[in-house]
Design a protein around this motif. Structure first.
Motif, PDB file in Angstrom:
ATOM      1  N   LEU A  65       0.831  -1.198   0.000  1.00  0.00           N
ATOM      2  CA  LEU A  65       0.000   0.000   0.000  1.00  0.00           C
ATOM      3  C   LEU A  65       0.871   1.256   0.000  1.00  0.00           C
ATOM      4  O   LEU A  65       0.584   2.223  -0.712  1.00  0.00           O
ATOM      5  N   ASP A  66       1.958   1.254   0.783  1.00  0.00           N
ATOM      6  CA  ASP A  66       2.842   2.418   0.824  1.00  0.00           C
ATOM      7  C   ASP A  66       3.506   2.661  -0.525  1.00  0.00           C
ATOM      8  O   ASP A  66       3.685   3.810  -0.944  1.00  0.00           O
ATOM      9  N   VAL A  67       3.900   1.580  -1.203  1.00  0.00           N
ATOM     10  CA  VAL A  67       4.524   1.719  -2.518  1.00  0.00           C
ATOM     11  C   VAL A  67       3.543   2.353  -3.505  1.00  0.00           C
ATOM     12  O   VAL A  67       3.889   3.274  -4.250  1.00  0.00           O
ATOM     13  N   PHE A  68       2.312   1.868  -3.507  1.00  0.00           N
ATOM     14  CA  PHE A  68       1.309   2.442  -4.402  1.00  0.00           C
ATOM     15  C   PHE A  68       1.029   3.899  -4.048  1.00  0.00           C
ATOM     16  O   PHE A  68       0.875   4.745  -4.934  1.00  0.00           O
ATOM     17  N   ALA A  69       0.935   4.185  -2.763  1.00  0.00           N
ATOM     18  CA  ALA A  69       0.644   5.552  -2.341  1.00  0.00           C
ATOM     19  C   ALA A  69       1.717   6.520  -2.823  1.00  0.00           C
ATOM     20  O   ALA A  69       1.427   7.657  -3.208  1.00  0.00           O
ATOM     21  N   ALA A  70       2.980   6.047  -2.816  1.00  0.00           N
ATOM     22  CA  ALA A  70       4.076   6.897  -3.272  1.00  0.00           C
ATOM     23  C   ALA A  70       4.128   6.997  -4.789  1.00  0.00           C
ATOM     24  O   ALA A  70       4.547   8.021  -5.338  1.00  0.00           O
ATOM     25  N   ALA A  71       3.684   5.940  -5.472  1.00  0.00           N
ATOM     26  CA  ALA A  71       3.855   5.887  -6.928  1.00  0.00           C
ATOM     27  C   ALA A  71       2.682   6.481  -7.700  1.00  0.00           C
ATOM     28  O   ALA A  71       2.858   6.901  -8.846  1.00  0.00           O
ATOM     29  N   VAL A  72       1.503   6.510  -7.093  1.00  0.00           N
ATOM     30  CA  VAL A  72       0.298   6.916  -7.822  1.00  0.00           C
ATOM     31  C   VAL A  72      -0.162   8.286  -7.319  1.00  0.00           C
ATOM     32  O   VAL A  72      -0.652   8.405  -6.190  1.00  0.00           O
ATOM     33  N   PRO A  73      -0.022   9.324  -8.116  1.00  0.00           N
ATOM     34  CA  PRO A  73      -0.487  10.654  -7.696  1.00  0.00           C
ATOM     35  C   PRO A  73      -1.987  10.640  -7.395  1.00  0.00           C
ATOM     36  O   PRO A  73      -2.759   9.954  -8.054  1.00  0.00           O
ATOM     37  N   ASP A  74      -2.355  11.364  -6.355  1.00  0.00           N
ATOM     38  CA  ASP A  74      -3.764  11.537  -5.961  1.00  0.00           C
ATOM     39  C   ASP A  74      -4.388  10.274  -5.364  1.00  0.00           C
ATOM     40  O   ASP A  74      -5.607  10.229  -5.164  1.00  0.00           O
ATOM     41  N   ALA A  75      -3.573   9.250  -5.062  1.00  0.00           N
ATOM     42  CA  ALA A  75      -4.116   8.109  -4.326  1.00  0.00           C
ATOM     43  C   ALA A  75      -4.501   8.578  -2.922  1.00  0.00           C
ATOM     44  O   ALA A  75      -3.824   9.416  -2.327  1.00  0.00           O
ATOM     45  N   ARG A  76      -5.559   8.002  -2.371  1.00  0.00           N
ATOM     46  CA  ARG A  76      -6.085   8.475  -1.088  1.00  0.00           C
ATOM     47  C   ARG A  76      -6.269   7.300  -0.124  1.00  0.00           C
ATOM     48  O   ARG A  76      -6.930   6.317  -0.449  1.00  0.00           O
TER      49      ARG A  76
END
Length: 402
Positions: A65-76
């Protein structure tokens, strides 16, 4: 993975190098994001003119989840309290709402082994993961990515499905208690209470090829990691076999046993059979975790412009090249023609010929205890050490030591 003989890292030739740093987490010590930042700091200290791009990666386990949060702009992040794998509440679990309308749910957030007060292989369950998936569906997620790694249980995904409305009944028509140990007494499976799968479906990110059943299956291979002894493994195996015998399968509520066809499929044993439960009951598809996450994090695009790549993990061994982050990054680097360097807490297997040089943190720190106590310090030093050698002729597979 087959990797051809490595070339040495590019020499300094009057222009900055473009360095991509794409590690997995160093389990229990540093997240993938923290590891990438420390390696980048060490490299930049030695070669400040180089362009360093960090692309932390996960394979579907803790930290996804942290990797996606850092990689995907505007993830919430959407935080909620769920029921942990031993029944105690987990107040800080989260799922990730992605800007394309899909959701990412990480098993380790709600049903991971570190959330257990003590190992309980027969009673641990995945109810919390089901609560996260349910929250994402209730919020209107068009598709759900489920990161399956770090599970505390071997319940065949029955906890997930129970939380979503399924019922697992004994011979008297009463609900079974949670956990894989109760499944040996399973008499009926009722999936009528489940919600419909989202329009874009459910995809499970898996990093193992284990089937549900048998000597290479969920109970036999991964049960011991969760505290299962021989008698526990036998009971868990019997329960999973009973589940496969009675599982109706997607859209086939009147046809017990339809789900049995999935039990031998590679990957269905992931997360104690959670992959199987989601596939059989909700039509989930299984996809390679490391590769899927790397693509979402735009690692292929970063490698297309890179002079070299650094990857790493807590322990490098033969299993690192079979579906995990390091093996996936090395394969992608090979395909892109980019030289690779490796950092690991320990290097317990032969360094692949495609790796120009490797650094083990235990060698830099002098002992495993020192490496674990100050991971940031030694990761930073590892980055500096590799940068210092980037202009030298490094033999293929060379292991750098203190």
């Amino acid at each position: 993975m087959s990797v051809p003989p490595a070339s040495s890292p590019p020499a300094a030739s009057g222009r900055p190098l473009r360095v991509v740093i794409a590690p997995d987490s160093f389990k229990g010590t540093a997240s993938a994001t923290q590891a990438a930042a420390a390696l980048a700091a060490g490299w930049s200290a030695a070669r400040p003119d180089d362009i360093v791009v960090t692309v932390p990666i996960a394979d579907g386990g803790e930290g996804t989840l942290d990797v996606f949060a850092a990689a995907v702009p505007d993830a919430r992040r959407e935080v909620l309290e769920v029921t942990g794998p031993d029944g105690r509440p987990v107040p800080g679990a989260a799922w990730l709402a992605l800007p394309d309308g899909s959701a990412l749910v990480e098993l380790a957030q709600a049903s991971g082994l570190p959330l257990m007060r003590g190992l309980d292989p027969l009673h641990a369950h995945t109810i919390g993961l089901g609560q996260l998936i349910g929250a994402a569906l209730a919020a209107g997620a068009r598709g759900v990515l489920v990161a399956l790694g770090g599970s505390a249980s071997t319940d065949g995904g029955t906890g997930v499905l129970r939380a979503l409305g399924a019922r697992f009944l004994d011979a008297a028509g009463q609900p079974l208690p949670p956990g894989g140990g109760a499944l040996a007494d399973l008499a009926a499976v009722d999936l009528r209470g489940l919600p419909a799968a989202p329009p874009e479906g459910i995809r499970c990110l898996v990093d193992v090829a284990a089937p549900l059943l048998g000597p290479t299956g969920a109970a036999a291979v991964f049960g011991p990691q969760k505290g299962a002894g021989p008698a526990d493994i036998a009971r868990l195996e019997a329960g999973l076999a009973r589940l496969a015998e009675l599982m109706p399968g997607t859209g086939s509520a009147s046809m017990p046993g339809t789900g049995a066809a999935l039990a031998d499929q590679p990957g269905t044993g992931a997360a104690g059979g959670t992959a199987y439960g989601l596939a059989a009951a909700l039509g989930a598809t299984l996809v390679p975790g490391a590769r899927t996450i790397a693509e979402r994090a735009a690692l292929p695009a970063a490698l297309a412009e890179a002079d070299l790549v650094i990857t790493g993990e807590g322990r490098f061994d033969a299993t690192s090249l079979t579906g995990k982050v390091v093996g996936g990054v090395l394969t992608m680097a090979e395909q892109a023609g980019v030289p690779a360097l490796l950092v690991a807490g320990r290097v317990d297997g032969p360094v692949p010929p495609g790796v120009s040089a490797a650094v083990a943190l235990v060698d830099l720190a002098g002992s495993p205890a020192n490496a674990i106590a100050e991971p940031g310090r030694w990761l930073t030093l590892a980055g500096t050490r590799l940068a210092d050698t980037s202009h030298q002729s490094a033999p293929a597979g060379r292991l750098l030591r203190q």
